[in-house]
Design a protein around this motif. Sequence first.
Motif, PDB file in Angstrom:
ATOM      1  N   GLU A 151      -0.069  -7.764  -5.265  1.00  0.00           N
ATOM      2  CA  GLU A 151      -1.320  -6.771  -4.974  1.00  0.00           C
ATOM      3  C   GLU A 151      -0.628  -5.528  -4.690  1.00  0.00           C
ATOM      4  OE1 GLU A 151      -4.220  -8.571  -2.233  1.00  0.00           O
ATOM      5  OE2 GLU A 151      -3.025 -10.556  -2.484  1.00  0.00           O
ATOM      6  N   HIS A 152      -1.463  -4.503  -5.069  1.00  0.00           N
ATOM      7  CA  HIS A 152      -1.049  -3.117  -4.633  1.00  0.00           C
ATOM      8  C   HIS A 152      -2.371  -2.122  -4.547  1.00  0.00           C
ATOM      9  CE1 HIS A 152      -1.050  -3.325  -9.137  1.00  0.00           C
ATOM     10  NE2 HIS A 152      -1.372  -2.224  -9.268  1.00  0.00           N
ATOM     11  N   VAL A 153      -2.022  -1.421  -3.679  1.00  0.00           N
ATOM     12  CA  VAL A 153      -3.143  -0.367  -3.381  1.00  0.00           C
ATOM     13  C   VAL A 153      -2.377   1.174  -3.623  1.00  0.00           C
ATOM     14  CG1 VAL A 153      -4.805   0.905  -2.100  1.00  0.00           C
ATOM     15  CG2 VAL A 153      -4.885  -1.729  -2.497  1.00  0.00           C
ATOM     16  N   ILE A 154      -2.726   1.990  -4.567  1.00  0.00           N
ATOM     17  CA  ILE A 154      -2.044   3.287  -4.445  1.00  0.00           C
ATOM     18  C   ILE A 154      -3.163   4.193  -4.030  1.00  0.00           C
ATOM     19  CG2 ILE A 154      -1.361   5.052  -6.258  1.00  0.00           C
ATOM     20  CD1 ILE A 154      -0.458   2.355  -8.099  1.00  0.00           C
ATOM     21  N   LEU A 155      -2.778   4.780  -2.965  1.00  0.00           N
ATOM     22  CA  LEU A 155      -3.595   5.896  -2.357  1.00  0.00           C
ATOM     23  C   LEU A 155      -3.290   7.190  -2.837  1.00  0.00           C
ATOM     24  CD1 LEU A 155      -3.627   4.603   1.350  1.00  0.00           C
ATOM     25  CD2 LEU A 155      -5.494   4.161  -0.695  1.00  0.00           C
ATOM     26  N   ARG A 156      -3.846   7.688  -3.543  1.00  0.00           N
ATOM     27  CA  ARG A 156      -3.659   9.363  -4.222  1.00  0.00           C
ATOM     28  C   ARG A 156      -4.469  10.358  -2.978  1.00  0.00           C
ATOM     29  NH1 ARG A 156      -5.038   7.425 -10.549  1.00  0.00           N
ATOM     30  NH2 ARG A 156      -2.789   6.467 -10.925  1.00  0.00           N
ATOM     31  N   TYR A 157      -3.696  10.749  -2.237  1.00  0.00           N
ATOM     32  CA  TYR A 157      -3.858  11.622  -1.452  1.00  0.00           C
ATOM     33  C   TYR A 157      -4.316  13.181  -1.874  1.00  0.00           C
ATOM     34  CZ  TYR A 157      -2.441   8.158   2.340  1.00  0.00           C
ATOM     35  OH  TYR A 157      -2.142   7.267   3.103  1.00  0.00           O
ATOM     36  N   GLY A 158      -5.142  13.722  -1.301  1.00  0.00           N
ATOM     37  CA  GLY A 158      -5.475  15.061  -1.512  1.00  0.00           C
ATOM     38  C   GLY A 158      -4.548  15.954  -0.655  1.00  0.00           C
ATOM     39  N   LEU A 159      -4.722  17.193  -0.726  1.00  0.00           N
ATOM     40  CA  LEU A 159      -3.890  18.008   0.095  1.00  0.00           C
ATOM     41  C   LEU A 159      -4.140  17.688   1.587  1.00  0.00           C
ATOM     42  CD1 LEU A 159      -4.194  21.469  -1.833  1.00  0.00           C
ATOM     43  CD2 LEU A 159      -2.161  19.841  -1.916  1.00  0.00           C
ATOM     44  N   LEU A 160      -3.135  17.566   2.376  1.00  0.00           N
ATOM     45  CA  LEU A 160      -3.529  17.114   3.705  1.00  0.00           C
ATOM     46  C   LEU A 160      -3.534  18.180   4.636  1.00  0.00           C
ATOM     47  CD1 LEU A 160      -0.611  14.243   3.962  1.00  0.00           C
ATOM     48  CD2 LEU A 160      -3.027  13.900   3.780  1.00  0.00           C
ATOM     49  N   TYR A 161      -4.545  18.101   5.319  1.00  0.00           N
ATOM     50  CA  TYR A 161      -4.394  19.223   6.455  1.00  0.00           C
ATOM     51  C   TYR A 161      -4.650  18.720   7.805  1.00  0.00           C
ATOM     52  CZ  TYR A 161      -9.687  18.723   6.592  1.00  0.00           C
ATOM     53  OH  TYR A 161     -11.074  18.140   6.743  1.00  0.00           O
TER      54      TYR A 161
ATOM     55  N   ILE B 226       0.977  -1.049   0.014  1.00  0.00           N
ATOM     56  CA  ILE B 226       0.007   0.088  -0.031  1.00  0.00           C
ATOM     57  C   ILE B 226       0.661   1.139  -0.133  1.00  0.00           C
ATOM     58  CG2 ILE B 226      -1.989   1.252   1.378  1.00  0.00           C
ATOM     59  CD1 ILE B 226      -2.472  -1.394   2.526  1.00  0.00           C
ATOM     60  N   THR B 227       0.805   2.303  -0.861  1.00  0.00           N
ATOM     61  CA  THR B 227       1.612   3.373  -1.181  1.00  0.00           C
ATOM     62  C   THR B 227       1.018   4.484  -1.187  1.00  0.00           C
ATOM     63  OG1 THR B 227       3.620   4.283  -2.332  1.00  0.00           O
ATOM     64  CG2 THR B 227       2.149   3.240  -3.761  1.00  0.00           C
ATOM     65  N   GLN B 228       1.258   5.362  -0.528  1.00  0.00           N
ATOM     66  CA  GLN B 228       0.714   6.903  -0.782  1.00  0.00           C
ATOM     67  C   GLN B 228       1.148   7.576  -2.148  1.00  0.00           C
ATOM     68  OE1 GLN B 228       2.465  10.611   0.659  1.00  0.00           O
ATOM     69  NE2 GLN B 228       2.946   9.567   2.581  1.00  0.00           N
ATOM     70  N   SER B 229       0.476   8.204  -2.742  1.00  0.00           N
ATOM     71  CA  SER B 229       0.634   8.968  -4.040  1.00  0.00           C
ATOM     72  C   SER B 229       0.040  10.201  -3.967  1.00  0.00           C
ATOM     73  CB  SER B 229       0.258   8.186  -5.314  1.00  0.00           C
ATOM     74  OG  SER B 229       0.624   9.012  -6.342  1.00  0.00           O
ATOM     75  N   VAL B 230      -0.384  11.034  -4.889  1.00  0.00           N
ATOM     76  CA  VAL B 230      -1.019  12.132  -4.747  1.00  0.00           C
ATOM     77  C   VAL B 230      -2.192  12.310  -5.730  1.00  0.00           C
ATOM     78  CG1 VAL B 230       1.243  13.476  -3.843  1.00  0.00           C
ATOM     79  CG2 VAL B 230       0.397  13.658  -6.392  1.00  0.00           C
ATOM     80  N   SER B 231      -3.182  13.163  -5.590  1.00  0.00           N
ATOM     81  CA  SER B 231      -4.220  13.444  -6.439  1.00  0.00           C
ATOM     82  C   SER B 231      -4.240  14.440  -7.407  1.00  0.00           C
ATOM     83  CB  SER B 231      -5.741  13.344  -5.711  1.00  0.00           C
ATOM     84  OG  SER B 231      -5.527  14.519  -4.877  1.00  0.00           O
TER      85      SER B 231
ATOM     86  N   PRO C  58      -5.753   2.078  -8.118  1.00  0.00           N
ATOM     87  CA  PRO C  58      -5.546   3.382  -7.557  1.00  0.00           C
ATOM     88  C   PRO C  58      -6.830   4.016  -7.041  1.00  0.00           C
ATOM     89  CG  PRO C  58      -5.687   3.707  -9.683  1.00  0.00           C
ATOM     90  CD  PRO C  58      -5.783   1.971  -9.608  1.00  0.00           C
ATOM     91  N   TYR C  59      -6.672   4.750  -5.840  1.00  0.00           N
ATOM     92  CA  TYR C  59      -7.842   5.344  -5.136  1.00  0.00           C
ATOM     93  C   TYR C  59      -7.699   6.699  -4.703  1.00  0.00           C
ATOM     94  CZ  TYR C  59      -9.337   0.444  -4.462  1.00  0.00           C
ATOM     95  OH  TYR C  59      -9.634  -0.784  -4.898  1.00  0.00           O
ATOM     96  N   ASN C  60      -8.500   7.693  -5.303  1.00  0.00           N
ATOM     97  CA  ASN C  60      -8.278   9.005  -4.681  1.00  0.00           C
ATOM     98  C   ASN C  60      -8.771   9.022  -3.292  1.00  0.00           C
ATOM     99  OD1 ASN C  60      -7.597  10.016  -7.252  1.00  0.00           O
ATOM    100  ND2 ASN C  60      -9.482  10.493  -7.901  1.00  0.00           N
ATOM    101  N   ILE C  61      -8.007   9.690  -2.436  1.00  0.00           N
ATOM    102  CA  ILE C  61      -8.353   9.894  -0.971  1.00  0.00           C
ATOM    103  C   ILE C  61      -8.401  11.207  -0.700  1.00  0.00           C
ATOM    104  CG2 ILE C  61      -7.674   9.186   1.474  1.00  0.00           C
ATOM    105  CD1 ILE C  61      -8.363   6.883  -0.590  1.00  0.00           C
TER     106      ILE C  61
END
Length: 284
Positions: free
Chosen positions: A157-167, A109-114, A217-220
């Motif tokens: 298996e892989h899950v890509i978490l495309r994070y928004g701007l973190l606050y 599971i890895t962080q990415s960006v949206s 991939p998933y937009n978070i």
Amino acid sequence: MRIIVAGASGVIGRSLVPMLVKAGHEVFGLIRNVEHAANVSESGARVFVADVFDREVLFGIFREVKPAVVINQLTSLRNMDFAETTRLRLEGTRNLVEASVENNVRKMITQSVSWAYTPGEGPADEDCPLDSDSSQNRKLFVDSIYTLEAAAKEMPEHVILRYGLLYGPGTFYAGNGMMADKVRQGKLVASKGVSSFVLAEDAARAALLALDWPTGPYNIVDDEPAAETDWLPVYAAALGAPEPVASGSGDVWERGSLNSKAVGQGWVPKYHSWREGFRNTLDL
């Protein structure tokens, strides 16, 4: 389940490790700075202080732990070191993947960006391509995201978490963060460029839930993509700062993103909009 969290002391890792422990997992926190070891340990994880660029040490940890899952939350944003963050995305992720493959790790599971999507009409979903035709600094950034995600896709298996701007606490948008300082000093101008936000705690909960998500991939992000002319005045007001000047159309790639795929897997943000999130999280 035995899980290695790389970047366990970061803004997401600090929330994620206790969540994983509470869910009954055996967690191993990988950090570089020994000063953060006590906090990670107190969260219930076994701590490894190591440099992810040191392949010999990293591979040794993987051989010892034999994890089922690796969660990659590597950044160097605490120190605003964007060059180091790029290196972590490229070389750090590569080392994590190769250590995982050597030790038969099932899932990453890895962080990415949206905000790396190509320009288009309306907010982007996960079927939109990354902005590979961008130029100059943005191209370097998007290429690093593409390379990070491509490496993760080498895992079974892989899950890509495309994070928004973190606050939230510890982020650039916290009450004592870099963006708050700029707003108080009147250094930010509100454009019509659209962004998507996500509370850091919500981002961490997505990583927990992703243990059971299908590959992809998933937009978070929260439920309300918004133009800077909408969200920046609300943020400034929550800070008690002057209202920012509105000017400019923004960059063509500033389009925000949609979260329906993650929501469909059971992820529900604590704050559905930055509107309530800013009001409730700014530590003034």
